[in-house]
Scaffold this motif. Structure first.
Motif: not given
Length: 710
Positions: A182-194
């Motif tokens: 799974l993607a972490d919070h930062t990846a999913a929320e701010s980087i765009g990697r879901s």
């Protein structure tokens, strides 16, 4: 008495319709996938513009049909796993049912979850069937040949046969703070990697992210209106503190595994600028696995270096394919740097001030601002780009024909591609549209079932002031120039990551027109820091997310009033949400001579309370440059408030925590400044409750009319 003081509410049913349709998004096809032969298109959509339950649809031979209806299958939304709820919040999903899905390489096997239950269906016919799993499934993905389905349950990554047999454990979390796949919070929320796992082309191994949130601070998000319900613990990487530890692993179906040897930090040529530099590679911005092997992008903590790495799946060794450096920050462009399906390098290049794309030795046309890479097939590439920031178009490239623009109508376009079929996913001035092209010619459309918004938006597209600020002006329908003065309402977002002043009718057009029908002249302006206008424009807000953004709104409303004398600069309100809420509150704090009332929703008032990747990009490290965070946080200016201010915040918001609003309110109270606070019980960063969403518009209007005395 003002002319419209006792006027009845125009279009009184609009707020309820706006809420019931989830901002007019229901009934719009989403998550488009085209089979490699171009014959089939998969998508999710409800059955009407007020139906929040998404079905899985197949478009083939010009016809649409439902291939999975969740109302006919077992599994309810009450049983959605917490990890899945978090994924939906990060993706801003407002619907239920089949909200997402994944396919094998041929788009013949489709998998999805309902209430944690794993389901599968084939596109060549037959009913969906349940797939037995070891626990509630999250983010299932078939192997390219469709013989396995990888999924996450309770932090473990597993693979199961489509018939539910041979459920293999690929990786198990070593502690409650660890997850695989799974993607972490930062990846999913701010980087765009879901995503957090990717199959090998052979289907015999998975490249998986291991995320350890142990070092990350724990925040607690609860609802005071429900004191019996315990708060939810959220690992939130607040600026200046530890990020989650992300590593990558090649996990094979035979039970063996190899850790990817990611470099610890950027090399000696890493740019050093300003008071803070941190070359440690803490962010995995992208990953995948193509015919040439695994491919990974990593970015430094200070975001000034990004490396594209090729991975040897046998040993985990990495080789640097491309280095991207920037003295301020490196933009993360989806799909680039990377390579085509044929192995040709894709590199982000800067033509003057505009980020472009180099495909092998060929660069995109001068002045074309590349937004993202959509797809590749062989050496063909499809991408989105703009040469005018109010429009985004789909482009293609192949070595034989060069560059060509695929979309033609003004608007904001994206696309899904397979074979010789391109499905344009468009927002036009008339609203959403999904068009099927084959060989460059239109062969069909996928129906858009969205409700029409009752009001008819008719904005004027403007370029205002010396910076040619792209703006939209909405006037009451039937308004005649010179007939009467109009109070002004600004409705900006104004921050990185989102444009509102575009030639595309999205929900904010309709909301702006509704406010205009209540007697306002409504102005939407994209200022410095918003996307689509080049590197310098985006980076002008580095170190200052506050004063420049406010000044652009000031300049825009003054320039608009010069061109449209009916705009009454003695009666100016402003409203916004998230960064737009920050901008609205800042406007009345810093420029009460221009702005006379504000509604500020989900306002990130304290920049020290936002996440690492997003905020440190603009402001640096708060431990090194605390004065920068002081200057950009609204509490610093609390004693300046002399205008009416309404703070609105969802108490269950795990992106912009309600602590922002509470801290700002406390600072205002300590300074003896009158203000209003409207807490939204149970609401997150998205307000999805129909009663709340609809009545919130009415509350905003009432507050603005009362405060502005109109």
């Amino acid at each position: 008495m003002p002319e419209n003081a006792s006027a009845p509410l125009a279009f009184p049913d609009f707020p309820r319709l706006f809420a019931r349709t989830r901002r007019f998004s229901l009934g719009v096809p989403a998550h488009l996938t085209v089979s490699p032969d171009g014959a089939r298109v998969l998508f999710v959509r409800g059955t009407s513009g007020t139906d929040p339950v998404r079905r899985l649809w197949l478009y083939e031979d010009g016809e649409e049909r439902v291939i999975a209806d969740p109302l006919l299958l077992q599994g309810g939304e009450d049983d959605v796993p917490e990890a899945e709820r978090t994924r939906r919040e990060r993706a801003r999903i407002r619907t239920t049912g089949v909200v997402s899905y994944a396919t094998d390489a041929e788009a013949s096997l489709v998998v999805f979850t309902l209430g944690g239950a794993l389901w599968a269906v084939r596109t060549d016919g037959g009913a969906p069937w349940p797939v037995a799993t070891a626990g509630p499934a999250v983010d299932p993905r078939p192997s390219p040949d469709g013989s396995w389905i990888a999924y996450v349950t309770d932090g473990a990554l597993r693979a199961v046969r489509p018939d539910g047999t041979q459920d293999l454990l690929l990786a198990s979390p070593e502690s409650p703070e660890v997850t695989y796949g799974l993607a972490d919070h930062t990846a999913a929320e701010s980087i765009g990697r879901s995503r957090g796992h990717w199959w090998s082309p052979a289907g015999d191994a998975v490249l998986a992210a291991r995320v350890d949130t142990g070092p990350v601070r724990t925040w607690y998000v609860g609802d005071p209106a429900d004191p019996q319900r315990p708060p939810r613990a959220v690992r939130y990487p607040v600026v200046g503190t530890a990020n989650a530890l992300t590593s990558l692993h090649v996990l094979r179906l035979d039970g063996s595994g190899t850790r990817v040897l990611l470099p610890a930090a950027a090399d000696a040529e890493h740019p050093v600028a300003g008071a803070w530099t941190d070359p440690a590679f803490e962010y995995v911005t992208a990953a995948g696995w193509d015919a040439s092997g695994p491919l990974v992008s990593v970015q430094s903590r200070d975001q000034r270096s990004l490396h594209l790495l090729a991975v040897d799946p046998a040993t985990g060794a990495t080789t640097v394919l491309q280095r991207v450096r920037d003295g301020v920050w490196v933009d993360v462009v989806p799909g680039a740097p990377g390579r085509t399906a044929a192995g040709t390098p894709l590199a982000v290049v800067t033509d003057g001030d505009v980020p472009g794309l180099r495909i092998g030795a060929v660069a995109t046309p001068a002045g074309l601002h590349v937004r993202d890479v959509l797809a590749t097939a062989g050496d063909r590439v499809w991408f989105t780009a703009n040469d005018e920031p109010t429009e985004v178009h789909v482009w293609s490239y192949d070595p034989e024909h060069g560059f060509a623009r695929v979309s033609t109508e003004p608007g904001v376009h994206s696309a899904a591609v397979g074979g010789d079929t391109v499905v344009l996913d468009s927002l036009l001035e008339s609203g959403p549209s999904v068009t099927v092209l084959r060989g460059g010619e239109q062969v069909g459309r996928i129906r858009v079932l969205a409700e029409e918004p009752e009001v008819t938006p008719a904005p004027q597209l403007l370029r205002l002031g010396e910076r040619e600020l792209r703006s939209l002006l909405f006037l009451p329908s039937g308004h005649r120039p010179g007939a009467r003065r109009l109070p002004v309402l600004l409705c900006p977002y104004g921050g990185a990551g989102l444009q509102l002043a575009v030639r595309a009718r999205d929900w904010w057009w309709s909301v702006a027109q509704w406010f205009a029908e209540q007697g306002f002249a409504v102005l939407i302006t994209d200022g410095r820091g918003t996307p689509g206008r080049g590197r310098t424009w985006a980076r002008e807000v580095h170190g200052d997310r506050l004063t420049l953004a406010v000044q652009d709104q000031v300049d825009a409303v003054h320039a608009a009033a010069e061109r449209f004398p009916d705009l009454d600069l003695g009666t100016v309100g402003i409203r916004g949400w998230s960064y737009g809420g920050y901008l609205a509150a800042a406007a009345v704090l810093l420029r009460p001579d221009v702005f006379h009332a504000a509604v500020a929703g989900a306002v990130p008032a304290d920049r020290r309370l936002y996440d690492t990747h997003w905020e440190e990009r603009f402001l640096g490290h708060p431990g090194v440059v605390p004065e920068v965070y002081d200057r950009n946080s609204l509490m610093t200016y609390a004693d300046r408030l002399v205008r009416p201010l309404l703070l609105v915040h969802g108490v269950a918001d795990d992106n912009v925590h309600v602590a922002h609003a509470l801290r700002l309110s406390s600072a205002l109270l300590a300074a003896g400044r009158e203000h209003s606070v409207l807490p939204l019980s149970g609401a997150s960063h998205m307000v999805t409750d129909e009663e709340q969403a609809g009545n919130l518009l009415r509350q905003e209007l009432s507050f603005l009319k009362k405060s502005l005395k109109v």
